[in-house]
Enzyme design. Structure first.
Site, mmCIF file in Angstrom:
data_model
loop_
_atom_site.group_PDB
_atom_site.id
_atom_site.type_symbol
_atom_site.label_atom_id
_atom_site.label_comp_id
_atom_site.label_asym_id
_atom_site.label_seq_id
_atom_site.Cartn_x
_atom_site.Cartn_y
_atom_site.Cartn_z
ATOM 1 N N LYS A 54 0.891 -1.168 0.000
ATOM 2 C CA LYS A 54 0.000 0.000 0.000
ATOM 3 C C LYS A 54 0.923 1.210 0.000
ATOM 4 C CE LYS A 54 -1.708 3.081 1.638
ATOM 5 N NZ LYS A 54 -1.424 4.400 1.022
ATOM 6 N N SER A 111 4.732 8.525 8.926
ATOM 7 C CA SER A 111 4.733 9.433 10.075
ATOM 8 C C SER A 111 4.358 8.690 11.364
ATOM 9 C CB SER A 111 3.759 10.580 9.827
ATOM 10 O OG SER A 111 2.459 10.062 9.701
ATOM 11 N N CYS A 128 13.892 11.066 5.972
ATOM 12 C CA CYS A 128 13.809 10.809 7.408
ATOM 13 C C CYS A 128 15.193 10.767 8.053
ATOM 14 C CB CYS A 128 13.085 9.501 7.681
ATOM 15 S SG CYS A 128 14.070 8.082 7.224
ATOM 16 N N GLU A 148 9.108 17.464 13.803
ATOM 17 C CA GLU A 148 9.608 17.213 12.459
ATOM 18 C C GLU A 148 8.944 18.191 11.497
ATOM 19 O OE1 GLU A 148 8.132 13.737 10.159
ATOM 20 O OE2 GLU A 148 10.241 13.218 9.938
#
Ligand code: NAD
Length: 512
Positions: free
Chosen positions: A187, A240, A295, A396
């Site tokens: 996905k 996330s 990231c 972030e």
């Protein structure tokens, strides 16, 4: 995370519609069930991608269940041939994959290509599956009895992946799960689907049996359908923290194995003895490469002693020379932000930093591309005087925004790294081996660079995270990835031997 809301201009020609990939073929999709895909460099809609849900996940799981037993039982050498073939076709098509990444994501072609190559490293590791899947034999665990340890696939498993590495991250998960003998449902993010779709075609070309790899596009509905499906045994999620937490909590509640690799705020500690020119190169490359949408980007430079005063002008010199353009333009350093909404969110973060009292020494907000005013371009931003407690320190941003945090001592720097809620990657810049050694031993962050600004481990090693940057037990990739996607069985065996027959006994068996 946001869904696009802007009204779309009417296309002159019908837009291509991407399709789910189920049971080895694309699935017909009607335009009503789709959402737009943008080229961030122009701001134009270039394709549409389906919004799948339970129906598509159910179909993919049924196909996977049908295909799984034969894949599990295939001789390992034959299974590894498919992985070798996939490596070859992926390598052959690497530039095409990279161009699709640049088109959908905006990152530079060179950066996209590097990501594809890093992904292929993990495919190469997975090709060695006959060796990696070796079990263990322990003779004589009892009189005339032996024990065999087997590693077997789990069955149907899933990968849920983010927008920023549409090839590398799926390649960190899917080949390992397939090599272990599972059937996989991917996905991916709907924002960067072009290169994802090509991977399905490449798996088919490599000879992977239909049903072993499927793609279902979509957002919350598709993810919930995966999390709730009783026949999906394990999920690796990358994205996330809030979504990763949801997938972990809801998945494990249903007995699934889940690993979630999530958000980050990485710190790069610079000691006064570091080579400042190299460190400035590293800080600018790490913070602004891929428009900060990585990231493992170092987004806080923790400057010890007088480092802030020495490093800041060197960083500003480099920032002034950065070329921001379409990711396919020659000599480009940084492309646009991946969506209009995310660009707006980064601008809000910059506004917030100013409100919080950080010193804005480089402001990326006014940048507009002269030929593509509708493109999602943003310049690079540098703050100095960022302090613990500020939102721009804690959270972030995932954009081209770097902050300098000034501290007096190395001890203080280590304390800051260890007290941050995120713990994905970190780096130290120094010429002192003893200081670097101390850093490796004392920081509570699992991926560390010594004079290396983006310390992503090589593709055949594990990739992990801690605290709010990873939820679950095992890292992904490498030996840990194979362990995640297999179940260990312990078999105790005794064969009848002529002349050795113990008397009937109902006593709990001892191993003598
Ligand atoms: P995201 O969490 O928005 O999306 C990740 C996946 O979850 C996508 O497939 C998306 O379609 C799906 N999703 C999004 N919103 C959802 C919802 N409300 N319910 C269910 N599913 C949902 O992440 P992103 O914006 O695509 O990627 C950026 C984030 O990923 C950053 O936080 C970044 O740090 C993180 N990231 C982490 C790693 C790592 O290895 N730790 C690597 C790459 C990116």
């Amino acid at each position: 995370m946001a869904i696009e809301t802007r009204r779309e201009p009417a296309p002159a020609v019908p837009l291509p519609i991407l399709s789910h990939w189920i049971d080895g073929r694309p699935v017909e999709v009607l335009p009503e069930g789709t959402q737009p895909v943008y080229n961030p460099a122009t701001g134009q809609v270039i394709a549409r991608v389906p919004r799948g849900g339970k129906v598509e996940v159910d179909a993919a799981v049924e196909a996977a269940k049908r295909a799984f037993p034969a894949w599990r039982d295939m001789p390992l050498i034959a299974r590894s041939q498919v992985l070798f073939a996939f490596r070859e076709v992926a390598w052959k098509h690497r530039e095409e994959l990279a161009k699709l990444i640049t088109r959908d994501h905006g990152k530079t072609f060179a950066d996209a290509l590097a990501g594809v190559t890093r992904g292929i490293e993990t495919v190469e590791y997975a090709c060695g599956l006959p060796v990696h899947l070796a079990g263990m034999n322990t003779p004589n665990v009892a009189t005339g009895g032996d024990a065999v340890t087997l590693r077997q696939p789990l069955g149907v498993v899933a990968a849920i992946t983010p927008f920023n590495f549409p090839v590398m991250v799926p390649m960190w998960i899917v080949p390992i799960a397939i090599a272990a003998g599972n059937a996989v449902i991917l996905k991916p993010s709907s924002h960067t689907p072009g290169a994802t779709q090509l991977q399905a075609e490449l798996w088919k070309e490599a000879g992977l049996p239909d049903g072993i790899f499927s793609i279902v596009y979509g957002g919350r509905d598709a993810v919930s359908a995966i999390v709730e499906h009783p026949d999906i045994a394990a999920i690796q999620f990358v994205g996330s923290t809030p979504v990763g937490r949801y997938v972990y909590e809801e998945g494990t509640k249903r007995g699934k194995r889940v690993g979630a690799f999530t958000s980050a705020k990485n710190m790069m500690v610079v000691l006064p003895d570091a080579d400042m020119e190299q460190t400035a190169d590293a800080a600018v490359a790490s913070g602004y490469g891929s428009a900060g949408e990585r990231c493992m980007a170092q987004t806080l430079v923790v400057a010890v002693g007088d480092v802030g005063d020495r490093l800041r002008p060197l960083m500003l010199e480099r920032i002034a020379k950065l070329k921001i353009d379409d990711g396919m333009a020659p000599g480009v350093d940084m492309g646009p932000i991946y969506t209009r909404e995310h660009r707006a969110s980064i601008i809000k973060w910059i506004d917030r930093g100013v409100e919080e009292g950080a010193e804005l020494v480089g402001d990326g907000r006014p940048v507009v591309h002269p030929e593509h005013p509708d493109g999602f371009f943003l310049g690079v931003t540098l703050f100095d005087g960022v302090k613990p407690g500020m939102d721009i320190y804690n959270e972030e941003i995932f954009g081209p925004v770097l902050g300098i945090v000034r501290v007096d001592t190395y001890d203080e720097a280590i304390k800051l790294v260890n007290s941050h809620k995120y713990a994905n990657g970190t780096a130290i810049f120094t010429t002192d081996g003893g200081a670097a050694r101390r850093y490796q031993l004392e920081v509570d962050v699992p991926m560390i660079g010594v004079n290396v600004p983006i310390p992503v481990p090589a593709g055949y090693l594990s990739f992990s995270g801690a605290k709010e940057s990873a939820i679950g037990d095992l890292p992904m990739r490498g030996e840990d990835g194979l362990r995640f996607f297999t179940r260990q069985k312990e078999v105790t065996i005794r064969w009848p031997e002529p002349g050795r027959r113990a008397a009937l006994s109902l006593v709990f068996p001892s191993n003598t």
